[in-house]
Motif scaffolding. Structure first.
Motif, PDB file in Angstrom:
ATOM      1  N   ASP A   7       0.835  -1.189   0.000  1.00 25.24           N
ATOM      2  CA  ASP A   7       0.000   0.000   0.000  1.00 25.24           C
ATOM      3  C   ASP A   7       0.877   1.248   0.000  1.00 25.24           C
ATOM      4  O   ASP A   7       2.023   1.224   0.469  1.00 25.24           O
ATOM      5  CB  ASP A   7      -0.903  -0.001   1.237  1.00 25.24           C
ATOM      6  CG  ASP A   7      -2.059   0.977   1.107  1.00 25.24           C
ATOM      7  OD1 ASP A   7      -2.250   1.521   0.006  1.00 25.24           O
ATOM      8  OD2 ASP A   7      -2.766   1.186   2.113  1.00 25.24           O
ATOM      9  N   TYR A 160     -11.213   4.447 -12.733  1.00 28.94           N
ATOM     10  CA  TYR A 160     -10.583   5.645 -12.171  1.00 28.94           C
ATOM     11  C   TYR A 160     -10.397   6.743 -13.225  1.00 28.94           C
ATOM     12  O   TYR A 160      -9.984   7.851 -12.905  1.00 28.94           O
ATOM     13  CB  TYR A 160      -9.238   5.304 -11.514  1.00 28.94           C
ATOM     14  CG  TYR A 160      -8.324   4.442 -12.355  1.00 28.94           C
ATOM     15  CD1 TYR A 160      -7.629   4.966 -13.428  1.00 28.94           C
ATOM     16  CD2 TYR A 160      -8.158   3.098 -12.069  1.00 28.94           C
ATOM     17  CE1 TYR A 160      -6.805   4.193 -14.203  1.00 28.94           C
ATOM     18  CE2 TYR A 160      -7.331   2.294 -12.831  1.00 28.94           C
ATOM     19  CZ  TYR A 160      -6.649   2.853 -13.897  1.00 28.94           C
ATOM     20  OH  TYR A 160      -5.835   2.060 -14.664  1.00 28.94           O
ATOM     21  N   ARG A 219     -10.690  -6.594 -10.954  1.00 35.07           N
ATOM     22  CA  ARG A 219     -10.967  -7.034  -9.595  1.00 35.07           C
ATOM     23  C   ARG A 219      -9.814  -6.696  -8.662  1.00 35.07           C
ATOM     24  O   ARG A 219      -8.668  -7.095  -8.906  1.00 35.07           O
ATOM     25  CB  ARG A 219     -11.217  -8.547  -9.561  1.00 35.07           C
ATOM     26  CG  ARG A 219     -12.622  -8.894 -10.004  1.00 35.07           C
ATOM     27  CD  ARG A 219     -12.953 -10.328  -9.701  1.00 35.07           C
ATOM     28  NE  ARG A 219     -14.367 -10.586  -9.914  1.00 35.07           N
ATOM     29  CZ  ARG A 219     -14.893 -11.806  -9.977  1.00 35.07           C
ATOM     30  NH1 ARG A 219     -14.123 -12.857  -9.847  1.00 35.07           N
ATOM     31  NH2 ARG A 219     -16.185 -11.962 -10.155  1.00 35.07           N
ATOM     32  N   PRO A 220     -10.083  -5.979  -7.585  1.00 40.67           N
ATOM     33  CA  PRO A 220      -9.028  -5.690  -6.604  1.00 40.67           C
ATOM     34  C   PRO A 220      -8.687  -6.938  -5.809  1.00 40.67           C
ATOM     35  O   PRO A 220      -9.416  -7.932  -5.815  1.00 40.67           O
ATOM     36  CB  PRO A 220      -9.686  -4.633  -5.708  1.00 40.67           C
ATOM     37  CG  PRO A 220     -11.147  -4.935  -5.808  1.00 40.67           C
ATOM     38  CD  PRO A 220     -11.382  -5.415  -7.209  1.00 40.67           C
ATOM     39  N   SER A 222      -8.837  -8.851  -2.744  1.00 39.07           N
ATOM     40  CA  SER A 222      -9.733  -8.807  -1.587  1.00 39.07           C
ATOM     41  C   SER A 222      -9.182  -9.574  -0.393  1.00 39.07           C
ATOM     42  O   SER A 222      -9.621  -9.366   0.738  1.00 39.07           O
ATOM     43  CB  SER A 222     -11.112  -9.362  -1.963  1.00 39.07           C
ATOM     44  OG  SER A 222     -11.000 -10.679  -2.464  1.00 39.07           O
ATOM     45  N   HIS A 229      -4.691 -14.832  -2.630  1.00 40.78           N
ATOM     46  CA  HIS A 229      -5.344 -14.256  -3.809  1.00 40.78           C
ATOM     47  C   HIS A 229      -5.275 -15.231  -4.984  1.00 40.78           C
ATOM     48  O   HIS A 229      -4.247 -15.873  -5.212  1.00 40.78           O
ATOM     49  CB  HIS A 229      -4.684 -12.939  -4.204  1.00 40.78           C
ATOM     50  CG  HIS A 229      -5.282 -12.310  -5.428  1.00 40.78           C
ATOM     51  ND1 HIS A 229      -6.546 -11.783  -5.452  1.00 40.78           N
ATOM     52  CD2 HIS A 229      -4.782 -12.149  -6.688  1.00 40.78           C
ATOM     53  CE1 HIS A 229      -6.808 -11.300  -6.655  1.00 40.78           C
ATOM     54  NE2 HIS A 229      -5.757 -11.520  -7.422  1.00 40.78           N
ATOM     55  N   HIS A 307       1.253   1.693 -11.053  1.00 39.57           N
ATOM     56  CA  HIS A 307       0.037   0.930 -10.797  1.00 39.57           C
ATOM     57  C   HIS A 307      -0.647   1.303  -9.477  1.00 39.57           C
ATOM     58  O   HIS A 307      -0.130   2.067  -8.668  1.00 39.57           O
ATOM     59  CB  HIS A 307       0.367  -0.560 -10.804  1.00 39.57           C
ATOM     60  CG  HIS A 307       1.028  -1.005 -12.072  1.00 39.57           C
ATOM     61  ND1 HIS A 307       0.369  -1.010 -13.283  1.00 39.57           N
ATOM     62  CD2 HIS A 307       2.297  -1.437 -12.331  1.00 39.57           C
ATOM     63  CE1 HIS A 307       1.196  -1.437 -14.221  1.00 39.57           C
ATOM     64  NE2 HIS A 307       2.370  -1.696 -13.680  1.00 39.57           N
ATOM     65  N   LEU A 308      -1.835   0.706  -9.305  1.00 41.43           N
ATOM     66  CA  LEU A 308      -2.647   0.936  -8.117  1.00 41.43           C
ATOM     67  C   LEU A 308      -1.981   0.404  -6.850  1.00 41.43           C
ATOM     68  O   LEU A 308      -1.316  -0.630  -6.884  1.00 41.43           O
ATOM     69  CB  LEU A 308      -3.996   0.224  -8.272  1.00 41.43           C
ATOM     70  CG  LEU A 308      -5.051   0.840  -9.171  1.00 41.43           C
ATOM     71  CD1 LEU A 308      -6.136  -0.189  -9.464  1.00 41.43           C
ATOM     72  CD2 LEU A 308      -5.667   2.053  -8.507  1.00 41.43           C
ATOM     73  N   LYS A 310      -1.620  -1.742  -3.586  1.00 43.55           N
ATOM     74  CA  LYS A 310      -2.086  -3.075  -3.179  1.00 43.55           C
ATOM     75  C   LYS A 310      -2.546  -3.938  -4.354  1.00 43.55           C
ATOM     76  O   LYS A 310      -3.306  -4.880  -4.171  1.00 43.55           O
ATOM     77  CB  LYS A 310      -3.206  -2.974  -2.132  1.00 43.55           C
ATOM     78  CG  LYS A 310      -2.789  -2.281  -0.843  1.00 43.55           C
ATOM     79  CD  LYS A 310      -3.789  -2.472   0.276  1.00 43.55           C
ATOM     80  CE  LYS A 310      -5.074  -1.749   0.023  1.00 43.55           C
ATOM     81  NZ  LYS A 310      -5.995  -1.810   1.198  1.00 43.55           N
ATOM     82  N   SER A 311      -2.073  -3.631  -5.556  1.00 42.43           N
ATOM     83  CA  SER A 311      -2.494  -4.393  -6.737  1.00 42.43           C
ATOM     84  C   SER A 311      -1.512  -5.517  -7.036  1.00 42.43           C
ATOM     85  O   SER A 311      -0.340  -5.486  -6.637  1.00 42.43           O
ATOM     86  CB  SER A 311      -2.591  -3.470  -7.951  1.00 42.43           C
ATOM     87  OG  SER A 311      -1.308  -2.980  -8.305  1.00 42.43           O
ATOM     88  N   THR A 312      -1.992  -6.517  -7.775  1.00 43.13           N
ATOM     89  CA  THR A 312      -1.121  -7.614  -8.183  1.00 43.13           C
ATOM     90  C   THR A 312      -0.013  -7.106  -9.104  1.00 43.13           C
ATOM     91  O   THR A 312       1.048  -7.733  -9.200  1.00 43.13           O
ATOM     92  CB  THR A 312      -1.923  -8.707  -8.915  1.00 43.13           C
ATOM     93  OG1 THR A 312      -2.551  -8.152 -10.081  1.00 43.13           O
ATOM     94  CG2 THR A 312      -2.983  -9.303  -8.001  1.00 43.13           C
TER      95      THR A 312
END
Length: 350
Positions: A7, A160, A219-220, A222, A229, A307-308, A310-312
């Protein structure tokens, strides 16, 4: 390993909403795996960090205008359908909104045929319900499906991005060829035909492969633990010519440079399937999940976007460059106000 370890705080103002007029005008952050040193420049500076014998691997998937806006046949309520993957014939995997109101048996109408009393041009029947808005739908129509989709559909820009896109081709790479993606392989959006030709003239090889981007992009993560994951399977294809190029690159000691995380995932799927020096032409499905601790077999360097949290995708970058150097480079990018995500700036890990 916790997902929260990946994060970071990202100001919303740094999320690029529109593409630059010149594809190659983006900025470039270079992260050196050996020591974590960074350099800053513009995208065309990539040529300085490539050398003769390197092989650029490009994902030549083409994005479908896969976002459909229509109504429920029974009530006229507005609905949205995002096509993710063709299953067989006229059956597709899709995301539906509002998901709670689009249940099995629901009929959805898209477009109107003014020559036929306003009858729908395209009808989707929901055959099955999945998790998080996923649906299996079957289409009914008259004519050619892809022509109707091109007429009725919109480009599936990520949620986004709030701005509209005037030119559909700006969300395609210049080398996009095989239709089937629900999202663009965005690292490739920086290239122009002219820049690619200049790289090839300097001895850089260009190797196309295909991976159709699907549900996993939307898909985030989760799960709280990275290991829990599960990635969504996506279809890939590698031609005989491209397989030969990859084998030759390994045999000659040249670097394999993945353009984008989709190319990287496809390459590593090949490495697991064949070994790094025995790649063959093939196609199939991959759900490979790359995160720190993974040992790369094929990829030597990576060009990607930012990238986002907490993303893969951040996890994949961290697997190649290390978590701390990656997050430090991201903090530096934020301090220097780099543009993030699909229409943002680029990062080269070498």
């Amino acid at each position: 390993m916790n997902v929260s370890d990946y994060d970071f705080d990202l100001p919303e103002a740094l999320i690029a909403q529109t593409p630059l007029a010149d594809r190659t005008a983006s900025r470039l952050l270079v992260l050196h795996k050996d020591g974590g040193r960074t350099e800053h420049g513009t995208f065309t500076d990539l040529a300085k960090f490539l050398k003769p014998g390197d092989t650029l691997v490009l994902n030549d998937t083409r994005v479908l205008p896969a976002r459909l806006f229509g109504v429920k046949a029974e009530t006229g309520a507005k609905v949205e359908l995002l096509l993710l993957k063709r299953l067989d014939g006229d059956r597709w995997e899709a995301l539906a909104r509002p998901g709670k109101r689009i249940t099995q048996g629901t009929r959805l109408h898209f477009g109107q045929d003014e020559n036929n009393g306003g009858a729908p041009l395209l009808t989707a029947i929901v055959e099955a319900e999945g998790e998080m808005g996923a649906r299996t739908v079957r289409f009914e129509y008259a004519g050619i499906f892809n022509e109707l989709l091109d007429r009725l559909g919109q480009m599936p820009l990520p949620p986004y991005i709030k701005e509209t896109l005037d030119d559909r081709e700006r969300y395609q790479t210049v080398y996009a060829k095989h239709e089937g993606s629900a999202a663009a392989p965005t690292a490739g959006l920086h290239f122009t035909d002219e820049f690619l030709r200049s790289l090839q003239a300097s001895g850089i090889k260009v190797c196309p492969i295909t991976l159709h981007v699907g549900l996993g992009t939307f898909r985030p993560v989760s799960a709280e633990s990275v290991e829990e994951h599960e990635m969504h399977a996506e279809w890939y294809s590698v031609s005989k010519e491209s397989a030969n190029m990859l084998r030759e690159a390994k045999a000659s000691g040249g670097r394999i440079v993945a353009v984008g995380t989709t190319s990287a995932r496809t390459l590593e799927t090949l490495g697991k399937r064949f070994g790094d020096d025995h790649v063959q032409a093939c196609e199939g499905w991959t759900d490979i999940f790359i995160y720190p601790g993974y040992k790369f077999r094929m990829v030597d360097a990576l060009l990607t976007n930012f990238h986002l949290p907490k993303s893969t995708l951040v996890m994949l970058v961290s697997a190649l460059a290390g978590r701390e150097p990656t997050l430090a480079a991201y903090r530096e990018a934020i301090e220097r106000q780099y543009r993030f995500f699909s229409f943002g700036d680029a990062m080269f890990i070498t």
